[in-house]
Design a protein around this motif. Structure first.
Motif, PDB file in Angstrom:
ATOM      1  N   UNK A 376       0.942  -1.283   0.033  1.00  0.00           N
ATOM      2  CA  UNK A 376       0.046   0.009  -0.022  1.00  0.00           C
ATOM      3  C   UNK A 376       0.946   1.241   0.157  1.00  0.00           C
ATOM      4  N   UNK A 377       2.008   1.184   0.591  1.00  0.00           N
ATOM      5  CA  UNK A 377       3.051   2.399   0.685  1.00  0.00           C
ATOM      6  C   UNK A 377       3.440   2.487  -0.761  1.00  0.00           C
ATOM      7  N   UNK A 378       3.775   1.431  -1.432  1.00  0.00           N
ATOM      8  CA  UNK A 378       4.216   1.936  -2.803  1.00  0.00           C
ATOM      9  C   UNK A 378       3.206   2.451  -3.814  1.00  0.00           C
ATOM     10  N   UNK A 379       2.111   1.947  -3.411  1.00  0.00           N
ATOM     11  CA  UNK A 379       0.779   2.502  -4.446  1.00  0.00           C
ATOM     12  C   UNK A 379       0.453   3.895  -3.739  1.00  0.00           C
ATOM     13  N   UNK A 380       0.709   4.316  -2.519  1.00  0.00           N
ATOM     14  CA  UNK A 380       0.235   5.590  -2.045  1.00  0.00           C
ATOM     15  C   UNK A 380       1.315   6.668  -2.487  1.00  0.00           C
ATOM     16  N   UNK A 381       2.580   6.211  -3.190  1.00  0.00           N
ATOM     17  CA  UNK A 381       3.409   7.161  -3.091  1.00  0.00           C
ATOM     18  C   UNK A 381       3.151   7.798  -4.489  1.00  0.00           C
ATOM     19  N   UNK A 382       2.421   7.375  -5.515  1.00  0.00           N
ATOM     20  CA  UNK A 382       2.187   8.132  -6.587  1.00  0.00           C
ATOM     21  C   UNK A 382       1.538   9.747  -6.298  1.00  0.00           C
ATOM     22  N   UNK A 383       0.526   9.772  -5.459  1.00  0.00           N
ATOM     23  CA  UNK A 383      -0.128  10.952  -5.395  1.00  0.00           C
ATOM     24  C   UNK A 383       0.873  11.844  -4.888  1.00  0.00           C
ATOM     25  N   UNK A 384       1.785  11.373  -3.911  1.00  0.00           N
ATOM     26  CA  UNK A 384       2.744  12.171  -3.018  1.00  0.00           C
ATOM     27  C   UNK A 384       3.633  12.794  -4.019  1.00  0.00           C
ATOM     28  N   UNK A 385       4.297  11.602  -5.169  1.00  0.00           N
ATOM     29  CA  UNK A 385       5.051  12.104  -6.161  1.00  0.00           C
ATOM     30  C   UNK A 385       4.788  13.382  -6.772  1.00  0.00           C
ATOM     31  N   UNK A 386       3.632  13.379  -7.271  1.00  0.00           N
ATOM     32  CA  UNK A 386       2.867  14.509  -8.260  1.00  0.00           C
ATOM     33  C   UNK A 386       2.908  15.713  -7.279  1.00  0.00           C
ATOM     34  N   UNK A 387       2.307  15.540  -6.112  1.00  0.00           N
ATOM     35  CA  UNK A 387       1.745  16.793  -5.465  1.00  0.00           C
ATOM     36  C   UNK A 387       3.006  17.171  -4.543  1.00  0.00           C
ATOM     37  N   UNK A 388       3.910  16.408  -3.785  1.00  0.00           N
ATOM     38  CA  UNK A 388       4.863  16.849  -2.969  1.00  0.00           C
ATOM     39  C   UNK A 388       6.287  16.668  -3.575  1.00  0.00           C
ATOM     40  N   UNK A 389       6.534  15.684  -3.973  1.00  0.00           N
ATOM     41  CA  UNK A 389       7.987  15.346  -4.231  1.00  0.00           C
ATOM     42  C   UNK A 389       8.438  16.186  -5.399  1.00  0.00           C
ATOM     43  N   UNK A 390       7.768  16.209  -6.265  1.00  0.00           N
ATOM     44  CA  UNK A 390       8.299  17.133  -7.536  1.00  0.00           C
ATOM     45  C   UNK A 390       8.189  18.378  -7.273  1.00  0.00           C
ATOM     46  N   UNK A 391       7.159  18.998  -6.502  1.00  0.00           N
ATOM     47  CA  UNK A 391       7.202  20.418  -6.187  1.00  0.00           C
ATOM     48  C   UNK A 391       8.296  20.811  -5.070  1.00  0.00           C
ATOM     49  N   UNK A 392       8.918  19.893  -4.488  1.00  0.00           N
ATOM     50  CA  UNK A 392       9.893  20.097  -3.803  1.00  0.00           C
ATOM     51  C   UNK A 392       9.327  20.411  -2.404  1.00  0.00           C
ATOM     52  N   UNK A 393       8.195  20.072  -1.804  1.00  0.00           N
ATOM     53  CA  UNK A 393       7.647  20.273  -0.586  1.00  0.00           C
ATOM     54  C   UNK A 393       8.126  19.349   0.517  1.00  0.00           C
ATOM     55  N   UNK A 394       8.395  19.813   1.700  1.00  0.00           N
ATOM     56  CA  UNK A 394       8.711  18.777   2.530  1.00  0.00           C
ATOM     57  C   UNK A 394       8.268  17.604   2.751  1.00  0.00           C
ATOM     58  N   UNK A 395       9.073  16.516   2.941  1.00  0.00           N
ATOM     59  CA  UNK A 395       8.416  15.226   3.223  1.00  0.00           C
ATOM     60  C   UNK A 395       8.784  14.832   4.773  1.00  0.00           C
ATOM     61  N   UNK A 396       7.992  14.306   5.546  1.00  0.00           N
ATOM     62  CA  UNK A 396       8.535  13.914   6.999  1.00  0.00           C
ATOM     63  C   UNK A 396       9.302  12.535   6.902  1.00  0.00           C
ATOM     64  N   UNK A 397      10.455  12.615   6.146  1.00  0.00           N
ATOM     65  CA  UNK A 397      11.449  11.431   6.049  1.00  0.00           C
ATOM     66  C   UNK A 397      12.720  12.136   6.265  1.00  0.00           C
ATOM     67  N   UNK A 398      13.435  11.403   7.068  1.00  0.00           N
ATOM     68  CA  UNK A 398      14.865  11.904   7.342  1.00  0.00           C
ATOM     69  C   UNK A 398      15.835  11.947   6.069  1.00  0.00           C
TER      70      UNK A 398
END
Length: 410
Positions: A376-398
């Motif tokens: 589920x974590x892998x599948x959930x990564x897709x919306x995170x990719x488009x909305x947070x990762x690419x725009x360079x928004x902070x993610x709660x991962x060290x």
């Protein structure tokens, strides 16, 4: 006006553009990004497209809307970089001057580098490392009713080094769901000494292949492919027959890197592993798959690199030394079929270990263990990719790998 040029508008280049545009003042810095494709692909989908589990049209978007306001986007192929003149020449003759340069043009497969590999491309020989290849393989698998399936890695490094293993495990699950697994022999062929090189993870992955009846042909250095006989041929004269071959061709960086004298023998950019800075040209950096660093070529690596890089870059342009370094941190989900996946977390010096991620002792994602949570974590990564990762928004991962919550075997 000071000028920063970013080459490549894939994952690493887009994140860099978004983060640095916010960091550098617009009245002082002009930022230009060179986009060679015009299309941005969600590359994790390439693993699922062949099995009919992902609609191909969802995996691509226009690149332009992903680039932030205040960054000039230039479309065109890159001919070379002149590090002495500090210019980038495009294939159509245009030149872009820069004060600082970030190379983020990734890696690509080259089947033509192995004799015979390209001769039956999209016939009995396939791959899934590009959009077109993944779609063609979907059609080939749908028409495959039995025989010898060989999953093969030509040479390391490759983009997402666990992807061939994932494909192998998903193929096992795919044929079971179709009711023809007993008609398919699956062999995993690798130049490595086993399915994985790090001992703790290798034991886990080896067990997964054994229990599924998947054979492993290790230490296999391919010399050629005979498309008529349908065999892989190694330098030590081992033959591996196939009816359907899914191969990972030689991966190389962009050719202009080699022409510009900035890379290694595979055209990956030579950089300091911690600062991502070129040793001979301190105004040039490389991020993502383009960088010659000893960790995975994967989106997670680009993410962790670019959590650290912008602040270092801000210090460098002020004439100061970087205060932080990238430690090679990578996390990879490994789909294992039947709605489960594994997760590994490692860096330059520490191999994947069991434990919990991202919160020590809590998780909820287990490391080096099959789990529906990981799937589920892998599948959930897709919306995170488009909305947070690419725009360079902070993610709660060290950004740096932590040993908290991990268990190192005695």
């Amino acid at each position: 006006m000071r000028r920063l040029v970013i080459l490549g508008a894939g994952t690493a280049g887009t994140i860099a553009a978004n983060k640095l545009r916010r960091l550098l003042t617009k009245d002082e810095w002009e930022i230009t990004i060179v986009d060679q494709r015009g299309t941005h692909y969600y590359q994790p989908a390439f693993l699922f497209i062949p099995f009919g589990r992902y609609r191909p049209d969802k995996a691509r978007r226009k690149a332009a809307p992903l680039i932030p306001d205040g960054v000039t986007r230039v479309e065109g192929a890159i001919d070379r970089v002149d590090p002495d003149a500090r210019t980038v020449r495009l294939a159509d003759g245009r030149e872009l001057g820069y004060e600082y340069l970030i190379i983020a043009t990734g890696t690509s497969p080259h089947p033509e580098e192995t004799p015979g590999m390209a001769d039956d491309w999209h016939g009995a020989v396939h791959s899934f490392y590009t959009f077109d290849d993944a779609v063609a393989l979907r059609d080939a698998l749908a028409g495959f009713s039995g025989g010898r399936l060989v999953v093969h890695i030509t040479e390391m490094p490759i983009k997402c080094p666990v992807a061939p293993l994932e494909f192998t495990l998903l193929a096992d699950d795919y044929f079971k769901r179709r009711g023809i697994r007993d008609k398919v022999d699956i062999t995993f062929v690798t130049p490595l000494s086993g399915a994985f090189t790090k001992p703790v993870a290798a034991a886990a992955f080896g067990d997964m292949l054994d229990t599924r009846g998947i054979a492993v042909e290790a230490d296999y250095m391919i010399e050629s492919i005979d498309p008529e006989a349908r065999t892989l041929n190694s330098y030590d004269e081992r033959e591996v027959p196939y009816d359907l071959l899914v191969t990972v061709p030689l991966n190389k960086g962009a050719e202009y890197v080699g022409r510009s004298g900035l890379g290694d023998e595979l055209d990956f950019v030579t950089v300091d592993h911690g600062t991502l800075r070129h040793p001979d040209h301190p105004e040039i950096f490389a991020v993502g798959d383009a960088a010659a660093v000893p960790t995975s070529k994967a989106g997670a690596v680009a993410h962790f690199e670019l959590d650290i890089f912008p602040e270092n870059f801000a210090r460098i342009i002020e004439g100061k030394e970087p205060v932080d370094t990238f430690d090679g941190h990578a996390t990879c989900f490994i789909e294992s079929g039947a709605g489960k996946a594994m997760l590994i977390d490692f860096n330059y010096t520490t191999e994947p270990l069991p434990g919990k991620f991202p919160v020590p002792a809590v998780g909820p994602l287990p490391l080096l263990k099959e789990s529906r949570f990981n799937h589920w974590g892998k599948l959930a990564f897709e919306p995170v990719y488009w909305s947070m990762l690419l725009p360079g928004r902070p993610l709660p991962l060290p950004a740096h790998m932590s040993m908290r919550g991990k268990r190192a075997p005695a």
